[in-house]
Design a protein around this motif. Structure first.
Motif, PDB file in Angstrom:
ATOM      1  N   UNK B  91       0.949   0.945   9.880  1.00  0.00           N
ATOM      2  CA  UNK B  91      -0.824   0.736  10.294  1.00  0.00           C
ATOM      3  C   UNK B  91      -1.669  -0.622   9.630  1.00  0.00           C
ATOM      4  N   UNK B  92      -0.877  -0.677   7.835  1.00  0.00           N
ATOM      5  CA  UNK B  92      -1.367  -1.910   7.449  1.00  0.00           C
ATOM      6  C   UNK B  92      -0.835  -2.943   7.015  1.00  0.00           C
ATOM      7  N   UNK B  93       0.261  -2.664   7.353  1.00  0.00           N
ATOM      8  CA  UNK B  93       1.242  -4.438   7.559  1.00  0.00           C
ATOM      9  C   UNK B  93       1.298  -5.421   8.827  1.00  0.00           C
ATOM     10  N   UNK B 104       5.908  -6.387  -1.855  1.00  0.00           N
ATOM     11  CA  UNK B 104       5.076  -5.540  -1.831  1.00  0.00           C
ATOM     12  C   UNK B 104       3.485  -7.034  -3.318  1.00  0.00           C
ATOM     13  N   UNK B 105       4.604  -7.556  -3.857  1.00  0.00           N
ATOM     14  CA  UNK B 105       4.446  -8.343  -4.794  1.00  0.00           C
ATOM     15  C   UNK B 105       3.855  -9.045  -3.675  1.00  0.00           C
ATOM     16  N   UNK B 106       3.232  -9.664  -2.789  1.00  0.00           N
ATOM     17  CA  UNK B 106       3.312 -11.378  -2.302  1.00  0.00           C
ATOM     18  C   UNK B 106       1.743 -10.705  -1.188  1.00  0.00           C
ATOM     19  N   UNK B 107       1.979  -9.519  -0.752  1.00  0.00           N
ATOM     20  CA  UNK B 107       1.047  -8.670   0.394  1.00  0.00           C
ATOM     21  C   UNK B 107      -0.472  -8.822  -0.070  1.00  0.00           C
ATOM     22  N   UNK B 108      -1.688  -9.258   1.136  1.00  0.00           N
ATOM     23  CA  UNK B 108      -2.851  -8.656   0.649  1.00  0.00           C
ATOM     24  C   UNK B 108      -3.585  -7.891   0.168  1.00  0.00           C
ATOM     25  N   UNK B 109      -4.536  -7.843  -1.333  1.00  0.00           N
ATOM     26  CA  UNK B 109      -5.100  -6.395  -1.763  1.00  0.00           C
ATOM     27  C   UNK B 109      -5.004  -5.675  -0.888  1.00  0.00           C
ATOM     28  N   UNK B 110      -6.151  -6.604  -0.172  1.00  0.00           N
ATOM     29  CA  UNK B 110      -6.510  -5.058   1.230  1.00  0.00           C
ATOM     30  C   UNK B 110      -5.639  -4.642   1.700  1.00  0.00           C
ATOM     31  N   UNK B 111      -4.828  -5.479   1.936  1.00  0.00           N
ATOM     32  CA  UNK B 111      -4.010  -4.980   3.142  1.00  0.00           C
ATOM     33  C   UNK B 111      -2.908  -3.567   2.218  1.00  0.00           C
ATOM     34  N   UNK B 112      -2.651  -3.667   0.919  1.00  0.00           N
ATOM     35  CA  UNK B 112      -1.884  -2.665  -0.193  1.00  0.00           C
ATOM     36  C   UNK B 112      -2.894  -1.660  -0.356  1.00  0.00           C
ATOM     37  N   UNK B 113      -3.822  -1.541  -0.805  1.00  0.00           N
ATOM     38  CA  UNK B 113      -4.666  -0.479  -0.888  1.00  0.00           C
ATOM     39  C   UNK B 113      -4.915   0.363   0.452  1.00  0.00           C
ATOM     40  N   UNK B 158      -3.880  -0.600  -9.632  1.00  0.00           N
ATOM     41  CA  UNK B 158      -3.951  -1.835 -10.541  1.00  0.00           C
ATOM     42  C   UNK B 158      -2.757  -1.665 -11.299  1.00  0.00           C
ATOM     43  N   UNK B 159      -2.018  -1.065 -11.369  1.00  0.00           N
ATOM     44  CA  UNK B 159      -0.949  -1.283 -12.001  1.00  0.00           C
ATOM     45  C   UNK B 159      -0.074  -1.727 -10.953  1.00  0.00           C
ATOM     46  N   UNK B 160       0.511  -1.999  -9.892  1.00  0.00           N
ATOM     47  CA  UNK B 160       0.751  -2.594  -8.922  1.00  0.00           C
ATOM     48  C   UNK B 160      -0.266  -3.968  -9.026  1.00  0.00           C
ATOM     49  N   UNK B 161      -0.488  -4.388  -9.301  1.00  0.00           N
ATOM     50  CA  UNK B 161      -1.329  -5.859  -9.602  1.00  0.00           C
ATOM     51  C   UNK B 161      -1.099  -6.099 -11.376  1.00  0.00           C
ATOM     52  N   UNK B 162      -0.911  -5.657 -11.885  1.00  0.00           N
ATOM     53  CA  UNK B 162      -0.653  -6.149 -13.171  1.00  0.00           C
ATOM     54  C   UNK B 162       0.898  -6.416 -13.205  1.00  0.00           C
ATOM     55  N   UNK B 163       1.853  -5.812 -12.334  1.00  0.00           N
ATOM     56  CA  UNK B 163       3.431  -5.870 -12.620  1.00  0.00           C
ATOM     57  C   UNK B 163       3.404  -6.951 -11.003  1.00  0.00           C
TER      58      UNK B 163
END
Lengths: 273, 169
Positions: B91-93, B104-113, B158-163
């Motif tokens: 659904x999201x990706x 996960x580190x390369x996906x768009x922020x909106x999709x990840x949220x 937050x944690x996924x962004x940081x890492x």
């Protein structure tokens, strides 16, 4: 047969999901019935060890406060001791009723919980200190809960902030008794039901344990009446009790063993037959 | 392969200890706690076997239940989101998932949220339904679900962004 095997292979992840989900549901249902959480509890070697370790650190942050609490308790005990010697009049002091049938063991809370609907507290004493299921646990201020599971060095306590806990309590000034339970709304208040309508209840009255079960002696303080009203049938009061204990801040506890418990149990069981 | 195994083992242990020793004791406003440990299930490699993730999430949930004396509610909620994870991923990706090439580190922020929110809300709803265990208190369940979900989603994002930033450099 072939089709059954095919079905299992095709849906293997769904079947695994279903199986594990039902297993965890089983554990959940078990934990919601009194004294039945058999496998999943924190009084085992691993979780008890981890909590003991983390408690060794976090202990220090509350030292000052706990010292003040213990000093206050010493103070009350001292005043009881010296006053009872001097004035042997008809003044009734509850603590004199704690005769030798009750043995006290001191312990420490190593994990407290109060925000869930079924709260369980972990303490640092266990079978090695001759603890067993159904021993009462109190603090210097009042009632805390009942021991549920024990391991060698830890025990879980069903807190009074647990929707499955039922403890018999009464008014201090009269002998009208009822049952305390918790409606999971605030860790400051518990509910006392089944007090007959005829009892003279006033806001501010003290509630104590009734000693009608073999767990707690009579006279352990519980709290004060904060609010009361009649139930729908208008036969019994539903009383909101404000606890003496601050359930969010616990450290030193006392475990009560009733040495006559087995005698009492056999006596009651024989009567039932 | 060994790096995936070791990363996930470390993540399992760290998230478990973080959850039971710190995050479950926050009690913000009296009862709001984040359940960050579901990050393990969310970030588990997509290519791996579905049976593995279902079993591992059961194990993680049960370990947390053991620490927190909650019966089996964490295990039940974790297993449920592990099972429906492919649906949420799709659904999201969308197309990315069909090619099995999500990092996960390369996906768009909106999709990840979106992805994190869907699974978090489902997890929390099952979690609080089982904890309260009384459908006449549905309002309490929904209220707890809402507040705790916000907390969890915020922390997860937050944690996924940081890492993920570290990896880009």
């Amino acid at each position: 047969m072939q089709q059954i095997v095919n079905f299992i292979i095709r849906n293997k992840s769904f079947l695994l999901f279903l199986f594990l989900f039902l297993v965890s549901l089983g554990f959940t249902i078990q934990s919601h019935s009194f004294h039945k959480s058999k496998f999943v509890n924190s009084a085992n070697f691993l979780t008890g060890g981890v909590y003991t370790m983390s408690n060794n650190f976090s202990d220090y942050f509350g030292l000052k406060q706990q010292n003040i609490l213990l000093q206050e308790e010493n103070n009350t005990l001292k005043s009881l001791l010296y006053n009872s010697k001097n004035t042997k009049d008809s003044v009734f002091i509850d603590s004199t009723r704690f005769n030798k049938t009750y043995r006290f063991i001191s312990g420490q809370v190593i994990r407290n919980s109060y925000s869930k609907t079924n709260n369980v507290i972990l303490i640092n004493k266990g079978e090695a200190d001759s603890l067993d299921q159904d021993f009462g646990v109190i603090t210097s201020k009042g009632i805390l809960g009942i021991i549920e599971k024990t391991s060698a060095h830890n025990a879980t306590v069903l807190s009074i902030l647990n929707t499955t806990t039922r403890i018999s309590a009464q008014l201090k000034k009269t002998n009208h008794f009822g049952t305390i339970s918790w409606n999971a709304k605030s860790p400051k208040y518990i509910q006392l039901t089944e007090i007959p309508q005829i009892a003279p209840v006033i806001i501010g009255d003290t509630i104590i344990t009734s000693g009608r079960s073999a767990i707690f002696p009579k006279g352990v303080p519980v709290g004060t009446v904060a609010n009361f009203n009649l139930d729908t049938a208008e036969n019994y009061y539903e009383i909101t009790v404000e606890l003496f204990n601050d359930m969010t801040d616990l450290e030193h506890v006392y475990i009560i063993e009733n040495t006559n418990k087995n005698t009492l149990k056999t006596l009651l069981n024989n009567r039932d037959d | 392969m060994t790096s995936i195994l070791s990363i996930n083992t470390v993540r399992f242990v760290v998230l478990l200890l973080l959850q039971v020793l710190v995050l479950s004791n926050i009690n913000f406003l009296g009862y709001i706690n984040p359940h960050l440990y579901i990050l393990f299930i969310l970030l588990f490699p997509v290519k791996n076997n579905r049976m593995t993730i279902i079993f591992l999430s059961f194990l993680l949930g049960l370990s947390i239940d053991m620490f927190l004396d909650t019966g089996g509610i964490n295990a039940a909620a974790s297993v449920a989101i592990a099972y429906i994870r492919p649906v949420a991923l799709k659904f999201s990706f969308g197309a990315l998932y069909d090619h099995q090439s999500i990092k996960f580190s390369t996906t768009e922020l909106g999709q990840r949220i979106t992805y994190i929110s869907i699974l978090t809300i489902i997890h929390h709803f099952i979690f609080f339904s089982l904890e309260v265990f009384n459908f006449s208190k549905i309002l309490l369940i929904l209220q707890n679900t809402l507040y705790s979900s916000i907390f969890t989603i915020l922390l997860c994002v937050l944690i996924t962004i940081i890492f993920s930033r570290k990896k880009k450099k």
